[in-house]
Scaffold this motif. Structure first.
Motif, PDB file in Angstrom:
ATOM      1  N   MET A 660       0.871  -1.173   0.000  1.00 23.02           N
ATOM      2  CA  MET A 660       0.000   0.000   0.000  1.00 23.02           C
ATOM      3  C   MET A 660       0.906   1.221   0.000  1.00 23.02           C
ATOM      4  O   MET A 660       1.735   1.372   0.895  1.00 23.02           O
ATOM      5  CB  MET A 660      -0.881  -0.006   1.251  1.00 23.02           C
ATOM      6  N   SER A 694      -5.958  -1.337   0.677  1.00 26.90           N
ATOM      7  CA  SER A 694      -6.009   0.109   0.503  1.00 26.90           C
ATOM      8  C   SER A 694      -7.009   0.450  -0.582  1.00 26.90           C
ATOM      9  O   SER A 694      -7.223  -0.326  -1.506  1.00 26.90           O
ATOM     10  CB  SER A 694      -4.627   0.647   0.138  1.00 26.90           C
ATOM     11  N   THR A 696      -8.272   3.799  -3.140  1.00 31.22           N
ATOM     12  CA  THR A 696      -7.771   5.092  -3.605  1.00 31.22           C
ATOM     13  C   THR A 696      -8.838   6.144  -3.404  1.00 31.22           C
ATOM     14  O   THR A 696      -9.941   6.027  -3.934  1.00 31.22           O
ATOM     15  CB  THR A 696      -7.399   5.012  -5.091  1.00 31.22           C
ATOM     16  N   ASP A 700      -4.698   9.090  -3.654  1.00 31.99           N
ATOM     17  CA  ASP A 700      -3.696   8.426  -2.815  1.00 31.99           C
ATOM     18  C   ASP A 700      -4.316   7.159  -2.232  1.00 31.99           C
ATOM     19  O   ASP A 700      -5.535   7.064  -2.099  1.00 31.99           O
ATOM     20  CB  ASP A 700      -3.252   9.359  -1.682  1.00 31.99           C
ATOM     21  N   ASP A 701      -3.448   6.188  -1.897  1.00 25.95           N
ATOM     22  CA  ASP A 701      -3.958   4.986  -1.233  1.00 25.95           C
ATOM     23  C   ASP A 701      -4.337   5.326   0.191  1.00 25.95           C
ATOM     24  O   ASP A 701      -3.615   6.052   0.883  1.00 25.95           O
ATOM     25  CB  ASP A 701      -2.860   3.903  -1.193  1.00 25.95           C
ATOM     26  N   ARG A 702      -5.461   4.781   0.647  1.00 29.70           N
ATOM     27  CA  ARG A 702      -5.881   4.966   2.048  1.00 29.70           C
ATOM     28  C   ARG A 702      -6.040   3.580   2.649  1.00 29.70           C
ATOM     29  O   ARG A 702      -6.607   2.696   2.034  1.00 29.70           O
ATOM     30  CB  ARG A 702      -7.240   5.673   2.127  1.00 29.70           C
TER      31      ARG A 702
END
Length: 1419
Positions: A660, A694, A696, A700-702
């Motif tokens: 991630m 994760s 997006t 951004d990846d969360r």
């Protein structure tokens, strides 16, 4: 942080059976629940001077992989006495060393107590509100959290400093050994020369051997199957299969014997086996994807066993049901009786290792798609040879296999290499492991097995169950192959297992972790020293370094370290290198983490049928920093992240699938799972089932963490555990978790061997079908890439604004309706100054001309009024007012009537005697508590001296129920007008001047403010004149009105316009539509109305209620082709979606495409725009929503990102002038700016009428002047933001047409992050987020955005919406939602015009009156 609140009914969990067999945790497929060594336990503070007091401490377990590391500079205080469970010296050392035996704890079942309880006193410290490691405060100061859109790398981040690595070559494949030419040749050899030798023993769930397959049996069965497949299956007299065709193998995990025969039978028939899992239901997690794989491989035949075929779901015909997404398959049962014995002279063709594909192994990717990896005959043979050499397999050895024999190491060792070396495999089914986790150890002991093939979870389970098993011995083992040695947490299982079983004959050097990948097969395996392996090593690495892809050795005491063991050496005949994960495959430096790549003849060859991704994975050419290829042969990417350590040992720190990338740092899902599992209380997570992945959101990846909670967990436990997990992950990984969700036990989708199906879980999360029972979102802490808040620039002065616009060639935004001047001096305008005079004149000249028809729900006319009837009724009312009410000229009278002719008569009665009427909506008999106070308030604020009403309402106002709501003695005189004597007034009052007050118009704004405005006689007649001109109203016209008659334009159309213009009004009270939705449209059709008016709530009722009934209406003869214009009366931005769907829906009934338009009016002027019958059609433009937040208007194409459709609010009325002014400087604005709409017209109201005489407000709203330019004209400020646009169209007069676009009420806008947001835009996004969101409203509380969502669905699905709402608002509006409130349908209050009352809702929320299903406070 307030705890989320939840309605109690939601808490009922589904009960889970008292005992469920152990389950594996998450990570990939079935990684097992072995996680971070030790737990995050608190230890007394004095001994850790350096640790912040809130930190739950991780205690690293000892690693005895080198069996020598029993000393350590551990700071922790040692436990007073080693507990009795640590019976063996190894365990005692470990206990003393770490304070905990190094492995995690999952509640298996009630039976075995935990090995590690009671070792350390648990003292918990609350974590104070501290800044997190990233320097972003944990509080709510959103301004600090926002950086530029793209995150800049930290200049201090660690960078790799080593030299470039060199390609690592394994030992050569030994040439001298007499290898068989192919696997099938080996099978034939053993099947004919050693037919009695055991090949495979299968066990039942009790651990008994049910069947031992000999090599002879395997050979004959495979031959039979090959013959049957090639000769006995036909379709249309053609053989069904030809060499090279793919065949599905659908076998349960408990039947290795059948599988083995099927696999080798296919190879003998030159068919390509594709082993897949048994689909248990029609909608197994991931089974659709398997179907896609079978379809793309062109599979038409599936082999299975009799028992398995009987268990598959069946269709009506008795055939096996078609599974969702699967191709149509023929099913062949391969039990002996279904096969045909081949004739003596029949021999299979394929006994040499050809170049073709041998088999296809399935693999599920991170996104959930399933791909097939083709393995050629040559690779298969090379893999068997390499494994034989690396593991020194010899003829007749016994191997116990706990793994899935259909794929991966279970297939390579337990089905292929074992047959090559005539080994005996004892296959332990997963079902047996669930019942008896020790079964594999017992089989090793009873069969004296030399090799065991396990995963770390199998070692872990057996540890938990090993008490009292004194008699097992593992001394026969020379290799214990740990297939998932690449899992960073396998080290803790290995160490703990060795600690316990060393006393039972297990030698330390026997443990052999290995690393494999579907693409490259076996990548590396540790070999015992007697086979030439170097001593095992472990690396203690800094987590922070790893997140930047850099290897930094650290010390074990630290919290944020990862301890990994080596996975041994490169396979014989292979070369290995490590390349950069993204972009061009440059070789990594020696201290850099990258993707491990293998070049060997024993790797897979392609993803079946997928050329693009095959090239990327199987044909990578690593290059040096100088750009030179390291080899002329391509390498295969393994999907494993790692590095080459000392002694040329391979180390794996994670998988690409679990990677991630948050900001610029990389985190591994397995590591995060481990941290979460080590958090106290460890028993909280049900069977250690945690999924981490994760999603997006906002570029951004969360990180999302989903865990199954124990069935008996309380709300309090849940939130305590969740907040501890957040702290632990934050301190160990220095990364924020975006969403933490808890689901009831046993509800996460399962992978074939009981693990968690990650991609399916992610899919459910994103679709809103996960159904969590608790959710904690932390967008404030982890979304750090929001665009910078807008800094308010010092205001540009109004003068420079005008100059700037002139220079840019932009016009100043002002527009006006047609001139009234040519009508000003006309006779009629003077004669019609007073409406009372007009009515008398009409009663005299056209007495029998009908003015009003009132319809009831059935569509029948209940009352009518001609000019003379209305005049006479008005006279009676006037007489009653003067005699009974003893009112004087100028007194105010409240008219509390239901919609009808009585109301109109009472209005003119007041004018006849010089009183000032105030129309008031009557209280609702079923809802007196909330509606009566409003009536009372208007009567009080308007200083009414008398209330005119009907008998029924009089009774209601004096009833007991009313007395409960208010003091009924305080009403002024109440007169009922139902049976008044027929009296005439002596003389009808004539106002001394047109500026005298004619009536008061009271209404509640959307912000919840009650405001009354004064309308003079001059303004009243000017309003009627403008509407008459715009809509071309004459006595011969009929118009249909479906509006409430109490305020604004609705009142004017009901009570004023017909009398002024003489047209006939068909009155349809909106309340009647509740019992007959089609009433209004039927009336329009019946009376052939050219012009009709309605409200949004009426339009919505028709759209929702008549959607499916247009055909029925057409049969009833409803025809809307007569309509020239249908206007929605509104004080808001036009609802484009609603008007469009209404137009589309009723096009079938003849409604012209361009008939529907909207009007715009407000408190200061009830009718500014109105489409009318002539003039150009209303236009729609698309503006950039982001520019709008900065008060700029930028036109974009339809469908472009962030575009917002805005419809013109009708044409500006004759005599009306409009200008757009700056809200603060009050200077005029240009076309491209959003500003406040100011209006100047003869029918502006003359001011507010309020009890407190808000003079300041009055002057500001009703007599504003521009600060620059034309400073003479007096304007009224509407309180609405909008803009003007000159269009291509021309007006009736031939002038270019200026369109006014209303964007929204200034009072309702939300000032967030320095920008101006309109609630409706955020609400539209939210409503689109999920189908069960019925309605939504937003407002701010302190500086938090609160989103209230009405749930139209089951309460247990409510929590799915929290994440979806947060995601969509972040993505589309760059705002972090502070609170999500989930409520029942109908909670969001709506006024009579169908507008949301957001301020009432806000008051209800703050007073805790909404009875929400759930309130989620995002952190």
């Amino acid at each position: 942080m307030p705890m989320p609140s939840k309605r109690r009914s939601v808490l009922a969990h589904s009960s889970v059976g008292a005992y469920t067999p152990p389950d594996t945790s998450s990570a990939s497929e079935d990684e097992g629940s072995l996680r971070r060594p030790g737990r995050l336990a608190s230890t007394p503070l004095q001994s850790h001077p350096s640790v912040e007091p809130w930190l739950d401490r991780v205690i690293q377990g000892s690693s005895t992989s080198s069996s020598a590391s029993s000393t350590s500079s551990h700071v922790g205080a040692r436990p007073a006495a080693a507990p009795s469970t640590a019976a063996t010296p190894g365990a005692a050392a470990a206990t003393a060393l770490a304070g905990l035996v190094a492995h995690t704890h999952i509640d298996l079942q009630s039976a075995p107590p935990d090995v590690t309880t009671g070792l350390v006193q648990h003292v918990h410290y609350e974590r104070p509100q501290v800044a997190s490691v990233r320097g972003t405060p944990r509080g709510y100061s959103t301004s600090v959290l926002e950086t530029a859109h793209v995150q800049q790398p930290d200049p201090n981040q660690p960078k790799p400093e080593g030299d470039q690595m060199v390609v690592l070559k394994g030992e050569p494949l030994s040439v001298g050994a007499p290898w068989p030419p192919s696997l099938l040749a080996a099978l034939q050899h053993w099947g004919t020369t050693q037919p009695k030798a055991p090949c495979l023993t299968a066990l039942d769930t009790a651990g008994k051997a049910i069947c031992t397959l000999t090599y002879g049996k395997l050979w004959s069965r495979s031959l039979k199957l090959a013959y049957t497949l090639l000769n006995k299956l036909t379709s249309k007299n053609e053989p069904l299969l030809k060499p090279g065709d793919r065949v599905a193998l659908v076998f349960p995990n408990s039947d290795p014997v059948m599988f083995l025969a099927a696999f080798y039978g296919c190879l003998l028939a030159e068919l390509v086996p594709v082993p897949v899992e048994v689909p248990l239901t029609r909608k197994d997690a991931g089974s659709q994807q398997v179907g896609f794989l079978l379809g793309s491989c062109g599979v038409t035949l599936a082999l299975t066993t009799d028992a398995c075929q009987k268990g598959l779901p069946k269709a009506q015909t008795g055939e096996v049901a078609a599974f969702k997404g699967w191709p149509p398959l023929a099913w062949l049962v391969i039990d002996g009786k279904h096969l045909v014995k081949p004739p003596k002279d029949w021999h299979p063709v394929a006994l040499d290792a050809g170049t073709g594909t041998a088999y296809i192994e399935y693999k599920t990717s991170k996104e959930g798609s399933t791909v097939g990896i083709t393995v050629s005959h040559a690779s298969l043979l090379a893999q068997c040879r390499a494994l034989t050499q690396a593991c020194a397999y010899s003829e007749g050895e016994t191997l116990t296999n706990v793994l899935d024999f259909k794929r991966d190491a279970g297939l390579w060792h337990g089905v292929l290499t074992s047959v090559m070396n005539r080994m005996h495999v004892v296959s332990i089914p997963y079902a047996l492991m669930k019942v008896n986790p020790l079964s594999w150890i017992q089989k090793v002991c009873s069969y004296k097995a030399q090799v065991a093939l396990v995963k770390s979870r199998d070692m872990h389970w057996s540890l938990l169950a090993q008490r009292g098993q004194r008699d097992v011995s593992l001394s026969s083992l020379r290799m214990l192959i740990v297939a998932d040695g690449a899992n960073p947490w396998s080290i803790s299982s290995c160490d703990a297992f060795l600690n316990v079983f060393q006393s039972r004959g297990l030698r330390p050097e026997v443990i052999c972790p290995c690393a494999s990948s579907s693409e490259a097969l076996t990548v590396a395996i540790r070999r015992p020293p007697d086979l030439g392996g170097p001593p095992p090593r472990k690396a203690v690495l800094s987590m922070s370094g790893l997140s930047y892809g850099v290897i930094r050795v650290d010390t074990e005491e630290k919290l944020s370290v990862l301890t990994v063991q080596d996975v041994g050496q490169v396979m014989p005949g292979a070369s290995v290198c490590v390349v950069k994960v993204e972009g061009t495959p440059y070789l990594c430096k020696t201290d850099e983490v990258g993707e491990i790549c293998v070049d060997s003849s024993a790797t897979g060859t392609a993803y079946y049928g997928l050329l693009g991704i095959t090239k990327n994975a199987f044909e990578t050419v690593p290059i040096t920093a100088g750009g030179v290829p390291v080899s002329d042969r391509p390498f295969t990417r393994t999907g494993l992240l790692g590095f080459i350590g000392p002694d040329s040992l391979v180390f794996v720190v994670g998988k690409l699938d679990g990677l991630m990338v948050v900001g610029v740092r990389r985190h591994n899902a397995d590591d995060v799972v481990a941290t979460a599992l080590a958090v106290e209380p460890m028993k909280f997570v049900y069977r250690g089932r945690i999924a981490v992945f994760s999603v997006t959101v906002l570029h951004d990846d969360r990180i999302v963490l989903v865990a199954e909670q124990r069935p008996d967990a309380s709300e309090e436990d849940s939130f305590q555990w969740m907040s501890r997990v957040l702290q632990a992950i934050d301190s160990i990984h220095q990364v924020g978790v975006y969403c933490l969700a808890l689901v009831p036990a046993n509800t996460l989708p399962k992978a074939p061997l009981g693990g968690i199906h990650i991609s399916e879980t992610k899919q459910r999360f994103l679709e809103g079908t996960l159904h969590p029972c608790n959710v904690l979102m932390c967008p404030h802490t982890c979304v750090t890439n929001l665009p910078k808040p807008r800094q308010k620039q010092p205001e540009v002065g109004p003068a420079s604004m005008i100059v700037g616009n002139l220079v840019a060639g932009k016009r100043i935004a002002q527009a006006s309706g047609r001139e009234l001047s040519h009508l000003e001096d006309s006779d009629q305008a003077r004669k019609f100054l007073f409406l009372a005079d007009v009515l008398q004149w009409r009663a005299h000249t056209t007495p029998d001309h009908p003015l009003f028809l009132l319809l009831n729900a059935k569509g029948t006319v209940t009352s009518t009024a001609t000019c003379v009837q209305l005049h006479k009724r008005a006279e009676r009312v006037a007489a009653a007012l003067m005699e009974k009410g003893r009112l004087r000229v100028g007194d105010h009278v409240a008219l509390v009537y239901p919609p009808g002719v009585d109301l109109i008569a009472a209005f003119y009665g007041c004018l006849y005697c010089g009183c000032v009427p105030v129309t008031v909506r009557p209280p609702h008999p079923q809802n007196l508590g909330t509606t009566l106070p409003t009536v009372r308030m208007i009567v009080e604020v308007s200083k009414s001296a008398c209330v005119l009403t009907t008998q029924a309402i009089t009774r209601l106002l004096r009833s007991k129920e009313a007395a409960a709501a208010m003091d009924i003695r305080t009403w002024p005189t109440i007169l009922d007008t139902d049976d008044m004597p027929k009296k005439k007034v002596a003389s009808i009052f004539r106002p001394p001047s047109p500026d005298v007050l004619a009536y008061l118009d009271f209404s509640v704004s959307t912000t919840g403010i009650l405001a009354g405005v004064k309308m003079s006689h001059a303004a009243t007649s000017a309003l009627c004149r403008s509407i008459k001109l715009q809509c071309e109203l004459y006595p011969s016209r009929q118009i249909a009105i479906c509006l409430d008659p109490y305020c604004g334009l609705g009142f004017a159309l009901w009570c004023l316009c017909s009398v002024y213009s003489g047209h006939q009004s068909v009155l349809v009270p909106p309340l009647e539509l509740e019992s007959n939705v089609s009433l209004w449209l039927s009336a329009v059709s019946q009376y052939k109305a050219r012009v009709t008016f309605c409200s949004y709530s009426v339009m919505e009722m028709c759209t929702k209620g008549l959607g499916a009934q247009t055909a029925v209406l057409r049969m009833k003869g409803v025809n809307l082709s007569c309509v020239r214009t249908c206007m929605v009366v509104a004080e808001e931005r036009p609802r484009v979606a609603l008007t469009q769907s209404f137009s589309k829906l009723f096009k079938d009934l003849g409604l012209p495409a361009r008939a529907v338009s909207t009007t715009f009016g407000c408190r200061v002027n009830v009718a500014i725009c109105l489409q009318g019958t002539a003039g150009p059609d209303p236009t729609t433009v698309y503006v950039d929503m982001r520019a709008l937040r900065h008060d700029r208007v930028r036109l974009v194409e339809r469908g472009s990102p962030h575009s917002l459709p805005l419809m013109e609010s009708g044409k500006i009325l004759p005599g009306v002038k409009v200008i757009i002014a700056h809200t603060e400087t009050k200077g005029p604005l240009g076309d491209s700016h959003l500003g406040e709409i100011w209006v100047s017209s003869p029918h502006n109201a003359t001011g507010y009428y309020t009890i407190y005489g808000e003079e300041a407000l009055h002057a500001d709203h009703f007599s504003a002047r521009l600060s620059f330019g034309d400073s003479q004209t007096i304007w009224a400020r509407t309180g609405y933001l909008g803009f003007l646009r000159r269009t291509e169209l021309t007006d009736a007069s031939g002038e270019p047409h200026d369109a006014l676009y209303v964007v929204g009420s200034l009072d309702e806008t939300l000032e967030l992050r320095g920008m101006r947001y309109h609630p409706i835009d955020i609400e539209t996004s939210v409503i689109r987020a999920h189908r069960s969101i019925a309605e939504c409203a937003v407002f701010t509380w302190t500086n938090l955005l609160v989103v209230v969502v009405e749930l139209d669905g089951l309460e247990q699905d409510a929590l799915d919406l929290v994440a979806l709402v947060t995601n969509v608002v972040l993505e589309e509006h760059y705002l972090v939602v502070g609170v999500v409130v989930l409520v029942d349908p109908g909670v969001i209050p709506i006024n009579s015009r169908g507008e949301k009352q957001r301020m009432h809702l806000r008051d209800g929320f703050l007073a805790d009156q909404l009875d929400p299903i759930y309130v989620a406070y995002n952190m």
